[in-house]
Design an enzyme around this catalytic site. Sequence first.
Site, PDB file in Angstrom:
ATOM      1  N   GLU A  23       2.095   1.541 -10.160  1.00 23.88           N
ATOM      2  CA  GLU A  23       0.682   1.904 -10.196  1.00 23.88           C
ATOM      3  C   GLU A  23       0.453   3.126  -9.317  1.00 23.88           C
ATOM      4  O   GLU A  23       0.117   2.985  -8.125  1.00 23.88           O
ATOM      5  CB  GLU A  23      -0.159   0.746  -9.653  1.00 23.88           C
ATOM      6  N   HIS A  41      -1.512  -4.138  -3.784  1.00 27.86           N
ATOM      7  CA  HIS A  41      -2.306  -3.189  -4.583  1.00 27.86           C
ATOM      8  C   HIS A  41      -2.653  -1.973  -3.727  1.00 27.86           C
ATOM      9  O   HIS A  41      -2.916  -2.096  -2.531  1.00 27.86           O
ATOM     10  CB  HIS A  41      -3.585  -3.875  -5.077  1.00 27.86           C
TER      11      HIS A  41
HETATM   12  P1  PGA Z   1      -7.712   0.956 -13.648  1.00 27.35           P
HETATM   13  O1  PGA Z   1      -7.196   0.036 -12.437  1.00 27.35           O
HETATM   14  O2  PGA Z   1      -7.224   0.329 -14.921  1.00 27.35           O
HETATM   15  O3  PGA Z   1      -9.203   0.965 -13.523  1.00 27.35           O
HETATM   16  O4  PGA Z   1      -7.101   2.307 -13.447  1.00 27.35           O
HETATM   17  C1  PGA Z   1      -5.894  -0.471 -12.417  1.00 27.35           C
HETATM   18  C2  PGA Z   1      -5.645  -1.241 -11.162  1.00 27.35           C
HETATM   19  O5  PGA Z   1      -6.301  -1.001 -10.141  1.00 27.35           O
HETATM   20  O6  PGA Z   1      -4.788  -2.123 -11.143  1.00 27.35           O
END
Ligand code: PGA
Length: 249
Positions: free
Chosen positions: A164, A92
């Site tokens: 992401e 992440h």
């Molecule tokens: P968010 O976070 O939906 O608050 O943008 C997504 C994540 O960190 O996986």
Amino acid sequence: MPPLIVANWKMELSDTDAIDTARRLAETIPSGVEVVICPSFTVLASIAEAIRGSAVALGAQDCAVEDRGALTGEVSPSDLAHLGCRYVIVGHSERRQQLNESNAVIARKLRAALHVGLQPILCVGETMDERAAGKRDAVLERQLGSALEKVELSGSQGFCVAYEPAWAIGSGEPATPADVAVVQERIQSIAQQRLGDDGVARIRFIYGGSVGPDNITAFLARPEIAGVLVGTASQTAARLRAIVAAVRC
Ligand code: PGA
């Protein structure tokens, strides 16, 4: 395959709130979507119990690079599987950025998770600066290339790759579904080069970054996007139910 909705609760909920939220979800989430909740390590055992027999699955937010060893404070992938986790998030961006997790470490976590039969959710994506400098594709190439280098999938094993972009996380400004579709094609082709046709067919490509009930269907309408990783909008039972309801409409 039903769309995958992964709820990343980060370190946002207290233990009691997390267990209570999981209980409510277990009672109300219908089948037809695949919902995975990823709470803190400290509540995994209680939540595994609370969601037993329901449509909700369990994931962890991270795992160690090895299964056993002198790794103070780390959590073994096989212990996670034993606790009832089916999934584990690795790489992440909050860990990459705040804890300096390297591509090499993430690659080891991915392999360690696969080794014990967990389904890793490998997160990749560029920062705002990298995006502004036109380095998105180079970053993805590096992150994925490193992670997939020594991956061997056994049996029918698969995993997820979550695009992401760090700038979209928690910002309220998601990437557009059209942009995500383009990036997913790029990610797929990198994965195809590393793992071949059979390997790439076992990967679910999902998106995360400011997804909520208002925009989830636009992402899932794209054939390139098999699911979503949701942070902020997943952290109460009502909000996560709203997301699931939007998908089922
Ligand atoms: P968010 O976070 O939906 O608050 O943008 C997504 C994540 O960190 O996986």
